[in-house]
Write a protein that holds these residues in place. Structure first.
Motif, PDB file in Angstrom:
ATOM      1  N   VAL A 150       1.605   5.424  -3.497  1.00 28.72           N
ATOM      2  CA  VAL A 150       0.231   4.907  -3.464  1.00 28.72           C
ATOM      3  C   VAL A 150      -0.702   5.769  -2.950  1.00 28.72           C
ATOM      4  N   LEU A 151      -0.462   6.527  -1.996  1.00 24.11           N
ATOM      5  CA  LEU A 151      -1.619   7.600  -1.531  1.00 24.11           C
ATOM      6  C   LEU A 151      -1.721   8.633  -2.809  1.00 24.11           C
ATOM      7  N   LYS A 152      -1.165   8.887  -3.689  1.00 20.19           N
ATOM      8  CA  LYS A 152      -1.318   9.958  -4.647  1.00 20.19           C
ATOM      9  C   LYS A 152      -2.140   9.284  -5.753  1.00 20.19           C
ATOM     10  N   ILE A 153      -2.039   7.779  -6.080  1.00 19.87           N
ATOM     11  CA  ILE A 153      -2.646   7.001  -7.049  1.00 19.87           C
ATOM     12  C   ILE A 153      -4.395   6.711  -6.487  1.00 19.87           C
ATOM     13  N   LEU A 154      -4.205   6.685  -5.268  1.00 17.06           N
ATOM     14  CA  LEU A 154      -5.705   6.276  -4.689  1.00 17.06           C
ATOM     15  C   LEU A 154      -6.692   7.545  -4.138  1.00 17.06           C
ATOM     16  N   ALA A 155      -5.785   8.855  -4.456  1.00 15.26           N
ATOM     17  CA  ALA A 155      -6.346  10.013  -3.986  1.00 15.26           C
ATOM     18  C   ALA A 155      -7.940  10.037  -4.386  1.00 15.26           C
ATOM     19  N   LYS A 156      -8.286   9.828  -5.637  1.00 14.17           N
ATOM     20  CA  LYS A 156      -9.391  10.099  -6.163  1.00 14.17           C
ATOM     21  C   LYS A 156     -10.608   9.228  -5.645  1.00 14.17           C
ATOM     22  N   TYR A 157      -9.971   8.064  -4.892  1.00 12.89           N
ATOM     23  CA  TYR A 157     -11.190   7.301  -4.278  1.00 12.89           C
ATOM     24  C   TYR A 157     -11.261   7.567  -2.730  1.00 12.89           C
ATOM     25  N   VAL A 158     -10.216   8.124  -1.996  1.00 12.95           N
ATOM     26  CA  VAL A 158     -10.052   8.201  -0.702  1.00 12.95           C
ATOM     27  C   VAL A 158     -10.812   9.185  -0.286  1.00 12.95           C
ATOM     28  N   ASP A 159     -11.675   9.169   0.928  1.00  9.08           N
ATOM     29  CA  ASP A 159     -12.293  10.215   1.757  1.00  9.08           C
ATOM     30  C   ASP A 159     -11.507  10.361   3.067  1.00  9.08           C
ATOM     31  N   GLY A 160     -10.679  11.516   3.143  1.00 10.95           N
ATOM     32  CA  GLY A 160     -10.121  11.633   4.518  1.00 10.95           C
ATOM     33  C   GLY A 160      -8.746  11.175   4.316  1.00 10.95           C
ATOM     34  N   THR A 161      -8.184  10.857   5.348  1.00  7.89           N
ATOM     35  CA  THR A 161      -6.628  10.450   5.568  1.00  7.89           C
ATOM     36  C   THR A 161      -6.844   8.953   6.101  1.00  7.89           C
ATOM     37  N   PRO A 162      -6.142   7.974   5.386  1.00  7.07           N
ATOM     38  CA  PRO A 162      -6.125   6.571   5.534  1.00  7.07           C
ATOM     39  C   PRO A 162      -5.543   6.507   7.158  1.00  7.07           C
ATOM     40  N   HIS A 163      -5.881   5.587   8.018  1.00  8.95           N
ATOM     41  CA  HIS A 163      -5.368   5.532   9.304  1.00  8.95           C
ATOM     42  C   HIS A 163      -4.548   4.265   9.255  1.00  8.95           C
ATOM     43  N   ILE A 164      -3.086   4.251   9.633  1.00 13.14           N
ATOM     44  CA  ILE A 164      -2.226   3.011   9.740  1.00 13.14           C
ATOM     45  C   ILE A 164      -1.800   2.665  10.940  1.00 13.14           C
ATOM     46  N   ARG A 165      -2.011   1.228  11.434  1.00 15.43           N
ATOM     47  CA  ARG A 165      -1.535   0.588  12.445  1.00 15.43           C
ATOM     48  C   ARG A 165      -0.677  -0.359  12.037  1.00 15.43           C
ATOM     49  N   THR A 166       0.182  -0.864  12.831  1.00 13.08           N
ATOM     50  CA  THR A 166       1.314  -1.996  12.609  1.00 13.08           C
ATOM     51  C   THR A 166       1.494  -2.967  13.572  1.00 13.08           C
ATOM     52  N   PHE A 167       1.540  -4.144  13.262  1.00  9.10           N
ATOM     53  CA  PHE A 167       1.624  -5.235  14.169  1.00  9.10           C
ATOM     54  C   PHE A 167       2.874  -6.130  13.965  1.00  9.10           C
ATOM     55  N   ASN A 168       3.195  -6.777  14.918  1.00  2.80           N
ATOM     56  CA  ASN A 168       4.024  -8.062  14.544  1.00  2.80           C
ATOM     57  C   ASN A 168       3.002  -9.192  14.430  1.00  2.80           C
ATOM     58  N   VAL A 169       3.444 -10.160  13.598  1.00  2.00           N
ATOM     59  CA  VAL A 169       2.494 -11.392  12.982  1.00  2.00           C
ATOM     60  C   VAL A 169       2.942 -12.360  14.157  1.00  2.00           C
ATOM     61  N   GLY A 170       1.948 -12.851  14.850  1.00  2.00           N
ATOM     62  CA  GLY A 170       2.243 -14.018  15.827  1.00  2.00           C
ATOM     63  C   GLY A 170       1.921 -15.275  15.347  1.00  2.00           C
ATOM     64  N   SER A 171       0.995 -15.385  14.330  1.00  2.00           N
ATOM     65  CA  SER A 171       1.133 -16.540  13.522  1.00  2.00           C
ATOM     66  C   SER A 171       0.152 -16.341  12.430  1.00  2.00           C
ATOM     67  N   SER A 172       0.493 -17.434  11.284  1.00  2.00           N
ATOM     68  CA  SER A 172       0.085 -16.955   9.932  1.00  2.00           C
ATOM     69  C   SER A 172       0.295 -18.377   8.824  1.00  2.00           C
ATOM     70  N   THR A 173      -0.856 -18.645   8.326  1.00  2.00           N
ATOM     71  CA  THR A 173      -0.810 -19.750   7.439  1.00  2.00           C
ATOM     72  C   THR A 173       0.061 -19.196   6.163  1.00  2.00           C
ATOM     73  N   THR A 174       0.314 -17.937   5.885  1.00  2.00           N
ATOM     74  CA  THR A 174       1.168 -17.576   4.852  1.00  2.00           C
ATOM     75  C   THR A 174       2.744 -17.671   5.359  1.00  2.00           C
ATOM     76  N   ARG A 175       2.825 -17.372   6.464  1.00  2.00           N
ATOM     77  CA  ARG A 175       4.360 -17.716   6.778  1.00  2.00           C
ATOM     78  C   ARG A 175       4.689 -19.264   6.506  1.00  2.00           C
TER      79      ARG A 175
END
Length: 106
Positions: free
Chosen positions: A73-98
């Motif tokens: 994904v990073l390789k595909i998007l490289a031509k649009y991205v300026d710098g390094t994407p920042h990733i954070r992860t979370f447990n989902v507490g509540s969601s209408t998707t769920r």
């Protein structure tokens, strides 16, 4: 449910192409990943800042994606991205998707 929040700075005037690439290349790739549930992409009014939030059935599925398909994904998007994407992860507490997924399964 588990979520990955990826903050991205785009190069100037690339939001339209970035969005097109997300729809045509990245989403199909995500849909093939084990445990993938949904993707939401948000853009700031400046059109240079994007937040992509993906939802996964569990942490293990998200981590497997991170180590296998995300580098592609990073390789595909490289031509649009300026710098390094920042990733954070979370447990989902509540969601209408769920709730929708649970009702569809029933």
């Amino acid at each position: 449910m588990f979520a990955r929040n990826v903050s991205i700075q785009l190069k100037p005037n690339t939001l339209t192409e970035f969005t097109r690439t997300m729809d045509s290349e990245i989403l199909p790739l995500l849909r093939k990943q084990k445990g993938f549930q949904d993707e939401i992409t948000l853009s700031a009014p400046t059109e240079r800042e994007v937040v992509a939030i993906s939802f996964w059935d569990n942490r293990e599925s998200a981590e497997a994606y991170n180590s296998t398909a995300y580098p592609e994904v990073l390789k595909i998007l490289a031509k649009y991205v300026d710098g390094t994407p920042h990733i954070r992860t979370f447990n989902v507490g509540s969601s209408t998707t769920r709730k929708v997924a649970a009702s569809v399964a029933a």
